[in-house]
Structures are given as C-alpha cells and as structure tokens.
Design a protein around this motif. Sequence first.
Motif, short mmCIF file in Angstrom:
data_model
loop_
_atom_site.label_atom_id
_atom_site.label_comp_id
_atom_site.label_asym_id
_atom_site.label_seq_id
_atom_site.Cartn_x
_atom_site.Cartn_y
_atom_site.Cartn_z
N ALA A 355 0.83 -1.21 0.00
CA ALA A 355 0.00 0.00 0.00
C ALA A 355 0.87 1.26 0.00
CB ALA A 355 -0.94 -0.01 1.20
N ALA A 356 1.97 1.22 0.73
CA ALA A 356 2.88 2.37 0.75
C ALA A 356 3.52 2.58 -0.62
CB ALA A 356 3.95 2.15 1.81
N LEU A 357 3.90 1.49 -1.28
CA LEU A 357 4.49 1.60 -2.62
C LEU A 357 3.47 2.10 -3.63
CD1 LEU A 357 6.79 1.12 -4.62
CD2 LEU A 357 6.07 -1.29 -4.76
N GLN A 358 2.25 1.60 -3.55
CA GLN A 358 1.19 2.07 -4.45
C GLN A 358 0.97 3.57 -4.29
OE1 GLN A 358 -1.88 -0.42 -2.89
NE2 GLN A 358 -1.13 -2.26 -3.92
N ARG A 359 0.95 4.02 -3.06
CA ARG A 359 0.75 5.44 -2.79
C ARG A 359 1.89 6.28 -3.39
NH1 ARG A 359 -0.40 7.89 3.25
NH2 ARG A 359 -0.38 10.10 2.71
N GLU A 360 3.12 5.78 -3.26
CA GLU A 360 4.28 6.51 -3.78
C GLU A 360 4.22 6.60 -5.31
OE1 GLU A 360 9.17 6.48 -3.29
OE2 GLU A 360 7.96 4.84 -2.46
N ILE A 361 3.87 5.50 -5.96
CA ILE A 361 3.78 5.51 -7.42
C ILE A 361 2.65 6.40 -7.89
CG2 ILE A 361 3.33 4.09 -9.46
CD1 ILE A 361 4.62 1.74 -8.00
#
Length: 442
Positions: A355-361
């Motif tokens: 979820a953190a990676l999705q948010r960053e992308i």
Amino acid sequence: MKPLPLPKQKNLRADCAWVIYQILEQGKSSRDCLERVQRRHNVRDNAWLQEMSLGVMRKLPLLQHWLRTLLDRPLKGNKKVLEHLIMLGLYQLAFSRVSKHAAVGETVAAASYLGGTGLKGLVNAVLRNFQREELASRPVEDPIINSGLPKWLFKAIDSAYNDDAHAVRQATNDMAPIWLRVNSRQINKGDFASLLTKANVEFSFSDEHENGIVLKSREDITALPGFDKGFFAVQDGAAQLAAHYLNPQNGERVLDCCAAPGGKTGHIAELAPKLAYCLALDADEKRLQRVHENMDRLKHSVEIKQGDATNPSQWWDGELFDRILLDAPCSATGVIRRHPDIRWLRKSSDIDNLAALQREILNALWKLLKPGGTLLYATCSILPKENKAQVTRFIAETEDANLQPIIKTETNENPGRQILPGEQQMDGFYYARLVKSSCAIK
C-alpha cells in the motif's frame, strides 16, 4: 531453510516435490520453479507437474493437518523435502485420478532421488496409514483448514466481505478458465471464432467484452489457430476491461505503468492504433522481455522501457501524458485461483508495504498527467487497503483529483469497481478512474 539443489536425475514425483519445497521453504514462485523442472520432461508430464504442484498449494492446510496426524515428529534439515513428497502422495490419494497403487509406489520410489533412500519405509508407512485410517473421508471442523488459505488472508476476507466471505473464499479456490482477447487489428472475432470451431476448440463469448472469448477446456495455447500470426492474446476478462476503462484516443500520449507482460499494452494499441506515443514501463527487466515478445507477436509498435515508477526522472521525456494506466504492484489476491502459490508467498505484513508503494507511485505519476487527463488505477487484489481505501485517501489529499465513476454507485468515499473472483468467470480485480482538473478547485 537451506537451499535444495534440483535432483541430479529426473523423476516426476521427486521433481514435483522439489517444486513444492522451493515455493514453501524458499519463497520461489511456481512459474520459476516449474520452468526449471519442465525442461527435463515431456509435454504430458509437464501438465502433470503443474496440476499436482498447484493442487498441493490449494489443499495445503488440509495436507499439513493430515501430515501432522500421521508423522510422529517433523523431518528436519535436508530431509525436510520428504515432507513435501509425502504431501504430494497424500494429494494424489485424496484428490487426483492417479491410481492408488501408483500414488503410493511411485511416491515411495521418488524418495531415493531426494536423498531419502533410508526413509522410504517411513514414506510408505505414512501413505499406507492414510489409506488404512481413511483420513480423506473424515470431516475436519476447522474452517481455516477447509478454506485452503493462510489464517491472515482468511481473516482479511472475512473483514472485507462479511456475509459474502465464504463465497469469496470458495471462488478463490476454483479453477480459472482460459480467456483470449482477439487482436482486432489482425482478425475480427467472428472469423477467429470460426477458426476455433474448425479446430474443434469449444468456447463461449462474453457480453461485457467486445473481443473476449472463454475456452471451455484447457488447451495448448501455442497450438491454437493464429497464435504465430498474433490473432489473439491470452488475457483474463477482468484485465481486458482496463483498456476500455482507460479509453485511449488516437493522437494521444499514453503511459502503461507496471506493464509486464504486456497484455494491457497490446489492448491499448488495438483500441487506438494511431496514438502519438505509447510507453510500456516496468521495473523488472526480465519481465520486459515478455512485453517485447508479445508486442512482436501481436504486431504492435510501442516504446518499451525499464524504469522505477517512483522516480520518473530516470525515464520520462518531460512531456505530459493524456492517459496513464497504473496497474499497481499488489498482493495479487484476486488471481490466487490462477496462481495458487501466491497465498503462501504473501504475508500479512506485505499488504502495508505494498500500500505504501502504491501510494508513492500514484503520487509520482499524477504529476506526469495533463490537466483534463485520465489516470486509471488498477490492481488484481481483493483487499480494500490496496483498492478503495487507497483511492479514497488519494482523492482526499489531492486537490485536482476527481473521481470519474465506472459504475453508478461510486462515491468519493466508496470509489471504483471491485470485481470478485469468479464474477462473470473473471479474476478478482479493482479499477478506479481519476480525472485531473484544469485547476486545483473541486
């Protein structure tokens, strides 16, 4: 767990146990493990290897329950792989068409190929006791064991779907059909359907998919008519919706982010063959080879780049995009029925990290979108934290992000379309469509 080399001599059941060991003890994907052992076997045996190894993944909690019942103490060290061989034997006895004699005899013989010659008696005794005690016919009361899922995922589905949770879990364990997408730039659906009929391949159409075809049985894809000519791509019905929801138009600049293996890229090129620019981006250079192969076979011309989506300065040419498809890295919990090893490769802690990676992308790519442009957010997950919760947060925090509903019931607090496994024969998928306003006022 200590790495285990592939047995020096090929043996069908020993190689299958090695695949199971690699997945469960080494965290390897079934795709990579099967590829290694299938080079040693013929086409028929390769189908057996896939069916058995993935079948064990589907029934693992029950097989482990039986193993604990039958085995006095766990095997350790380089003998651990024999537990996986025994579970393969149990699966053959309980769930396969393999004769009982072969399931026991050939599984016992396979122990020698795994360095377990001295434990063949143990393997034989466990399998014989399983038959003698008729464990396969005894009901197990634990719903988590019966679900075939890890405890964390069982509970996550319960939390997300309440009264529908049992149906979602059941669909997650069903066998997924093979979907094809007819390449409209090479042949129309009617003509391709005629070719399938002439080849005695049974299929059905889908009302929601203009060029979608569902095969009624497992087929050798490369032997289907028109494979070499690029007449079709293999793509699940849920994934086929991506290009339609993105709605690319000729003359536009389009980014397909996290594009490998290229199914959605190809579909975008088919719907808008005169794009000004289409970029297929993925961080995994090895998987990008599949994009090259698919684009060549389908006869599509797009730019393909390796790059980190969170760092556009590495690969972006500086011109804004009209449309962006973000098929975000996710838990893949919506495609477990197609890739049953995923349930054992994922951990509960992975969801927060993803979820953190999705948010960053998502934050990085939004800056590359033109005012008035469209970003389609997609995952093959069924977990709200990766889907509607992610999009709800983004809308709340991003002044120029506006929801463009795909279905009538969407709101900013409940955005997107969640497709569940088995719905209209599709995989589990999530889509939310966002439009960037021309000014930062909602």
